[in-house]
Motif scaffolding. Structure first.
Motif, short mmCIF file in Angstrom:
data_model
loop_
_atom_site.label_atom_id
_atom_site.label_comp_id
_atom_site.label_asym_id
_atom_site.label_seq_id
_atom_site.Cartn_x
_atom_site.Cartn_y
_atom_site.Cartn_z
N LEU A 116 -6.63 1.64 -4.70
CA LEU A 116 -5.48 0.57 -5.21
C LEU A 116 -6.58 0.14 -5.25
O LEU A 116 -7.05 -0.84 -5.10
N ASP A 117 -5.67 -0.86 -6.49
CA ASP A 117 -5.85 -2.56 -6.89
C ASP A 117 -4.96 -3.20 -7.18
O ASP A 117 -3.91 -3.19 -8.14
N THR A 118 -4.99 -4.38 -6.90
CA THR A 118 -3.60 -5.03 -6.47
C THR A 118 -3.97 -6.51 -6.91
O THR A 118 -3.19 -7.83 -6.69
N VAL A 119 -5.32 -6.77 -7.45
CA VAL A 119 -5.91 -8.55 -7.58
C VAL A 119 -4.96 -8.23 -8.84
O VAL A 119 -5.52 -8.32 -10.17
N GLY A 120 -4.82 -9.49 -8.70
CA GLY A 120 -4.15 -10.31 -9.77
C GLY A 120 -3.21 -11.64 -9.70
O GLY A 120 -3.80 -12.21 -8.68
N VAL B 16 1.24 -1.23 0.85
CA VAL B 16 0.20 -0.11 -0.17
C VAL B 16 0.98 1.19 0.06
O VAL B 16 1.50 1.26 0.83
N PRO B 17 0.53 2.52 -0.69
CA PRO B 17 1.35 3.70 -0.96
C PRO B 17 1.47 4.07 0.25
O PRO B 17 -0.45 4.07 1.04
N GLU B 18 2.53 5.19 0.73
CA GLU B 18 2.89 5.52 2.24
C GLU B 18 1.18 6.32 1.77
O GLU B 18 0.81 6.88 3.59
N ARG B 19 0.96 7.70 1.45
CA ARG B 19 0.36 8.46 1.13
C ARG B 19 -0.91 8.44 1.60
O ARG B 19 -2.07 8.88 2.31
N LEU B 20 -1.18 6.53 2.14
CA LEU B 20 -2.56 6.08 2.21
C LEU B 20 -2.57 5.72 3.38
O LEU B 20 -3.28 5.54 4.13
#
Length: 468
Positions: free
Chosen positions: A296-300, A258-262
């Protein structure tokens, strides 16, 4: 009894291949810690058992002296059931071996194993069974209470895959329990918790899963949670068993993915596991992934073993935890409004509101086949309070959980035993419902003195109570 002689302790220590830790041992304070830092109990003895003979020796020792027993596998119970005051802890952490029989699709798992041990060993053969979503969770505690996880809609609960067990009972005997030797006791182990003894080996049915699944997270800001949950509700209405999902409303944790900004922002996150054909999974999930503008979408494609470790860091040991849970039916508009309202008042970056989608294979098992309840529930919600050690506002976090639980009560159709906390005997009895009398009769047969009572306890009660 609240004390032992030096001779008693030495006698037990001499009988063990493993270690015996007393209050005088410099290792004692560390050894009595469990995952939930809110638990502070002082056992008389902690026996780190090395084998089945050690377990039988400790059970016999405690039984002869009338000492209560707590059984510790992973120590991950929020209620701290892996440690007791004034009794004996059977610590199984040295008994973590896992053997896979790929031909029969069976996993033979020692009682102290963690789910990461099972996942790693079984995935070598492209096999798996439903396990906890935190890889450091102990197999024993989760399996005996039910066992919800990413694969449950396809493979059933963990208890549905428990086909045999080696159990050390209160009389010090080690029994092989299966559908032939003692079907009633096997029924009780499938959801009745640690009430009937210490399981030193589990036998689980395995399924062809992985090693790659379609998995990841879709994260949106909390202020669109109502709309997102509505879209999600419509999608899962026709979801195949291959889809496992867990919603989570919380302050975004500092995960590596998750990006730090979130980090720390209020979000609604969807954790996905599709265990079927990957292209079919991508097509089925498309409407949900195309909703709005996800943060964010990390589905894969992802190794199943990696998925099982994704959220390990979000509930670290030593923090203070308190929770409640409710099984409910549909994500109605009223339920969604209640969930979003209370999630918006969350009190800590460590707190969370996971919602598990049940149904599928879970709901197809006849209610009388296991001691697990709520087969007809559509979802389980866990109001997960948490805070840092040393904070002096415990009651604020606890009250948030209780208020949330009270608000969900009108929609409740049951409770998941493993997610009970401090509801007491009435809460345990209510969670088991119509299974209670049968469980009491079984408890009376195998542990009439209630030696194993550091659990969600089925008290053998007075003569006549609980009889069918």
């Amino acid at each position: 009894m609240d004390s032992l002689t030096t001779g008693d302790s030495e006698k037990l220590a001499d009988a063990l291949s493993g270690d015996l830790i007393t209050a005088a041992d410099p290792r004692y304070d560390e050894a009595r810690k469990v995952w939930n830092g809110d638990i502070d109990r002082r056992p008389l003895l902690i026996a780190r058992c090395a084998d089945v003979a050690d377990v039988t020796a400790v059970v016999t020792f405690a039984s002869e002296r009338g000492l209560p027993i707590a059984v510790r596998g992973g120590g991950h119970s929020v209620a701290g059931q892996g440690v007791c005051d004034g009794g004996v802890v059977i610590d199984l952490s040295r008994m973590r071996a896992v053997e896979i029989d790929p031909e029969r699709r069976l996993a033979h798992v020692q009682g102290g194993a963690l789910w990461q041990d099972v996942d790693r060993a079984s995935q070598v053969h492209g096999l798996a069974t439903t396990g906890g979503i935190v890889s450091e969770t102990g197999v024993g505690g989760l399996a005996l209470g039910g066992g919800i996880g990413h694969l449950m809609r396809r493979c059933g609960l963990t208890v549905d895959n428990l086909v045999e067990a080696d159990l050390v009972t209160a009389d010090g005997n080690c029994l092989r329990v299966d559908a032939t030797t003692d079907p009633e006791l096997l029924w009780g182990l499938r959801g009745g918790g640690g009430n009937f003894g210490t399981v030193v080996r589990f036998g689980f049915r395995l399924h062809e899963i992985g090693p790659t699944v379609l998995a990841g997270m879709v994260i949106h800001p909390l202020d669109v949670a109502t709309e997102f949950l509505t879209v999600y509700r419509d999608l899962i209405a026709d979801a195949p068993d291959e889809l496992g999902t867990i919603l989570n409303l919380r302050l975004c944790p500092p995960l590596e993915t998750v990006p730090e900004r979130l980090h720390g922002s209020p979000v609604v996150a969807l954790n996905v596991c599709w265990s079927g054909d990957l292209e079919e999974g991508l097509a089925f999930l498309r409407p949900l992934r195309e909703f709005g503008s996800p943060l964010l979408d990390t589905v894969g494609p992802m190794p199943y073993v990696e998925l099982q470790q994704t959220v390990d860091t979000t509930s670290p040991p030593g923090k203070h935890y308190y929770w409640r849970s409710v099984d409910f039916g549909e994500l109605s508009d009223q339920v969604i409004a209640t969930v979003v309202e209370h999630a918006s008042r969350i009190t800590s970056p460590l707190a969370a509101v996971p919602i598990y989608h049940l149904g599928g294979a879970v709901g197809r098992v006849p209610a009388t086949d296991t001691a697990f309840g709520s087969r007809h529930a559509g979802h389980n919600i866990n109001m997960f309070g948490a805070w840092e050690p040393g904070q002096d506002d415990r009651e604020r976090h606890v009250q948030w959980v209780r208020d949330f639980s009270d608000a969900m009560a009108p929609y409740a159709v049951g409770q998941y035993v493993n997610f009970l906390n401090d509801e007491g005997g009435d809460g345990v009895r209510a969670a088991y419902g119509e299974r209670w009398r049968r469980l009491v009769a079984l408890k009376r047969r195998v542990d009439p003195q209630n030696l194993f009572r550091y659990n969600f306890n089925i008290d053998p009660g007075r003569p006549g109570e609980g009889d069918a």
